[in-house]
Design a protein around this motif. Structure first.
Motif, PDB file in Angstrom:
ATOM      1  N   GLN A 217       0.820  -1.207   0.000  1.00  0.00           N
ATOM      2  CA  GLN A 217       0.000   0.000   0.000  1.00  0.00           C
ATOM      3  C   GLN A 217       0.855   1.259   0.000  1.00  0.00           C
ATOM      4  O   GLN A 217       0.482   2.278  -0.590  1.00  0.00           O
ATOM      5  CB  GLN A 217      -0.920   0.007   1.229  1.00  0.00           C
ATOM      6  CG  GLN A 217      -1.939   1.148   1.233  1.00  0.00           C
ATOM      7  CD  GLN A 217      -2.939   1.034   0.095  1.00  0.00           C
ATOM      8  OE1 GLN A 217      -3.700   0.065   0.026  1.00  0.00           O
ATOM      9  NE2 GLN A 217      -2.945   2.015  -0.800  1.00  0.00           N
ATOM     10  N   ALA A 241      -0.898  -9.566   1.760  1.00  0.00           N
ATOM     11  CA  ALA A 241      -1.937  -9.450   0.735  1.00  0.00           C
ATOM     12  C   ALA A 241      -2.474  -8.017   0.693  1.00  0.00           C
ATOM     13  O   ALA A 241      -2.484  -7.308   1.702  1.00  0.00           O
ATOM     14  CB  ALA A 241      -3.074 -10.421   1.024  1.00  0.00           C
ATOM     15  N   LEU A 242      -2.916  -7.600  -0.481  1.00  0.00           N
ATOM     16  CA  LEU A 242      -3.518  -6.286  -0.641  1.00  0.00           C
ATOM     17  C   LEU A 242      -4.593  -6.357  -1.712  1.00  0.00           C
ATOM     18  O   LEU A 242      -4.339  -6.839  -2.826  1.00  0.00           O
ATOM     19  CB  LEU A 242      -2.452  -5.253  -1.039  1.00  0.00           C
ATOM     20  CG  LEU A 242      -2.985  -3.857  -1.395  1.00  0.00           C
ATOM     21  CD1 LEU A 242      -3.550  -3.171  -0.159  1.00  0.00           C
ATOM     22  CD2 LEU A 242      -1.895  -3.005  -2.036  1.00  0.00           C
ATOM     23  N   ASP A 243      -5.765  -5.899  -1.396  1.00  0.00           N
ATOM     24  CA  ASP A 243      -6.831  -5.763  -2.388  1.00  0.00           C
ATOM     25  C   ASP A 243      -6.731  -4.374  -2.997  1.00  0.00           C
ATOM     26  O   ASP A 243      -6.834  -3.365  -2.298  1.00  0.00           O
ATOM     27  CB  ASP A 243      -8.207  -5.944  -1.737  1.00  0.00           C
ATOM     28  CG  ASP A 243      -8.436  -7.371  -1.271  1.00  0.00           C
ATOM     29  OD1 ASP A 243      -7.894  -8.289  -1.915  1.00  0.00           O
ATOM     30  OD2 ASP A 243      -9.142  -7.568  -0.264  1.00  0.00           O
ATOM     31  N   ALA A 244      -6.516  -4.306  -4.312  1.00  0.00           N
ATOM     32  CA  ALA A 244      -6.345  -3.017  -4.983  1.00  0.00           C
ATOM     33  C   ALA A 244      -6.799  -3.149  -6.432  1.00  0.00           C
ATOM     34  O   ALA A 244      -6.882  -4.257  -6.990  1.00  0.00           O
ATOM     35  CB  ALA A 244      -4.892  -2.565  -4.923  1.00  0.00           C
ATOM     36  N   ASN A 245      -7.073  -2.007  -7.043  1.00  0.00           N
ATOM     37  CA  ASN A 245      -7.444  -1.953  -8.451  1.00  0.00           C
ATOM     38  C   ASN A 245      -6.162  -1.959  -9.276  1.00  0.00           C
ATOM     39  O   ASN A 245      -5.494  -0.938  -9.413  1.00  0.00           O
ATOM     40  CB  ASN A 245      -8.265  -0.690  -8.720  1.00  0.00           C
ATOM     41  CG  ASN A 245      -8.737  -0.609 -10.165  1.00  0.00           C
ATOM     42  OD1 ASN A 245      -8.225  -1.298 -11.044  1.00  0.00           O
ATOM     43  ND2 ASN A 245      -9.725   0.240 -10.411  1.00  0.00           N
TER      44      ASN A 245
END
Length: 336
Positions: A217, A241-245
């Motif tokens: 991030q 983990a990273l949720d990103a567009n």
């Protein structure tokens, strides 16, 4: 022969153990027996190992990869080294180690303080970001994360001729960075960073952002700071983990109005250990350059040393790195 070593026995469990030195017999022709004087904790890597989340590190296991040691025995074909020589090598946290003189194995130059020597490994890790970059005299460079690696990357970028902007959440690490000569330091909290970076760069943004935290991030948050045709250099190994567009992220590279930014990896092992006819840079050469900079007092090491501890204090050292990051940073174990 008895040997002491620091062992990660299970996730978040640290012990100092004793055992017979493995293969305590005649040395191989190119082997030496080393007595450790100092070893240095690599906070990011070793805490990741201690968490149990690094697949390559098996428990129980002995961590560590940077040491200054004294040669106490040597094999018959070892040349260029004598008994009593102090050497820099990629050694673990143990009192004794039997190893080959091949690879990164360098005699410590005169005038280098022994506790500084293990920091050469951190500096050569940081060196990779400078080697892969296009940083030139007069450029502006931001470094996110001012721990050991980020601090040294900041110093090296400054030696390359850049105006350096260091960013960190910790006031203590920002203070240490200033002691080491970093031009500007910014508090990593809040929404002000983009404006501050743009203010320091006359609205142009930085030519390079060196991301040293390994937090994905943080890398994404820094993309708007990078100027046209600039570069994002991933120095810290990304973890978690990273949720990103991902489309939004990739457009910073693809679209002109997002900067046409180049993404670069800066893992130290992209370079060979020894020089070759096809590689100007190597881990050995980088280490030699680091020692020259240390000897010239152009690379500041002393402010980075937060603790010199006995190996018996290993559990508290790793606890400090986990829960008291402001005060625990450059931790050396003194073995003799």
């Amino acid at each position: 022969m008895d040997n002491r070593k620091i062992t990660f026995t299970a996730p978040w469990q640290v012990e100092l153990s004793e055992e017979k030195l493995a293969d305590d017999g005649p040395l191989g022709r190119n082997e030496v027996l080393l007595k450790k004087h100092y070893t240095l904790i690599s906070p990011g890597t070793e805490l990741a190992c201690l968490s149990g989340n690094e697949s390559w590190f098996a428990m129980p296991g002995t961590p560590g990869y940077s040491a200054v040691s004294e040669i106490v025995r040597k094999g018959p074909d070892v040349e260029g080294f004598e008994l009593g020589d102090f050497v820099f090598h990629y050694g673990n946290h143990s009192a004794l180690e039997r190893t080959s003189v091949e690879g990164v194995f360098l005699k410590v130059p005169e005038g280098i303080s022994l506790p500084w020597v293990p920091f050469a490994r951190m500096a050569t890790v940081a060196f990779t970001a400078i080697r892969v970059s296009n940083i030139e005299l007069g450029d502006s460079v931001a470094v996110t994360g001012l721990g050991l690696i980020g601090n040294m990357a900041s110093q090296l970028a400054g030696l390359q001729g850049a105006k350096v902007i260091g960013v960190d959440l910790s006031g203590k690490r920002r203070e240490i960075a200033m002691l080491c000569g970093v031009n500007h330091v910014l508090d990593g909290t809040g929404d002000h960073l983009a404006n501050e970076v743009m203010g320091l760069t006359s609205g142009d943004g930085v030519s390079a952002l060196i991301e040293a935290t390994g937090v994905p991030q943080v890398a994404i948050n820094g993309l708007p700071w990078i100027g046209k045709f600039g570069e994002l250099i991933l120095l810290g190994s990304p973890r978690g983990a990273l949720d990103a567009n991902v489309t939004e992220v990739l457009n910073y590279s693809h679209l002109f109005d997002r900067g046409c930014i180049t993404f670069k990896g800066a893992h130290e092992w992209r370079y060979p250990v020894m020089p070759t006819p096809f590689n100007k840079h190597s881990l050995t050469r980088n280490s030699q350059v680091v020692f020259e900079l240390m000897g010239q007092r152009r690379l500041n090491i002393e402010p980075l040393i937060s603790h010199v501890l006995s190996p018996e204090d290993a559990p508290s050292a790793y606890e400090g790195l986990r829960f008291n990051k402001d005060n625990y940073q450059g931790i050396l174990f003194k073995w003799c």
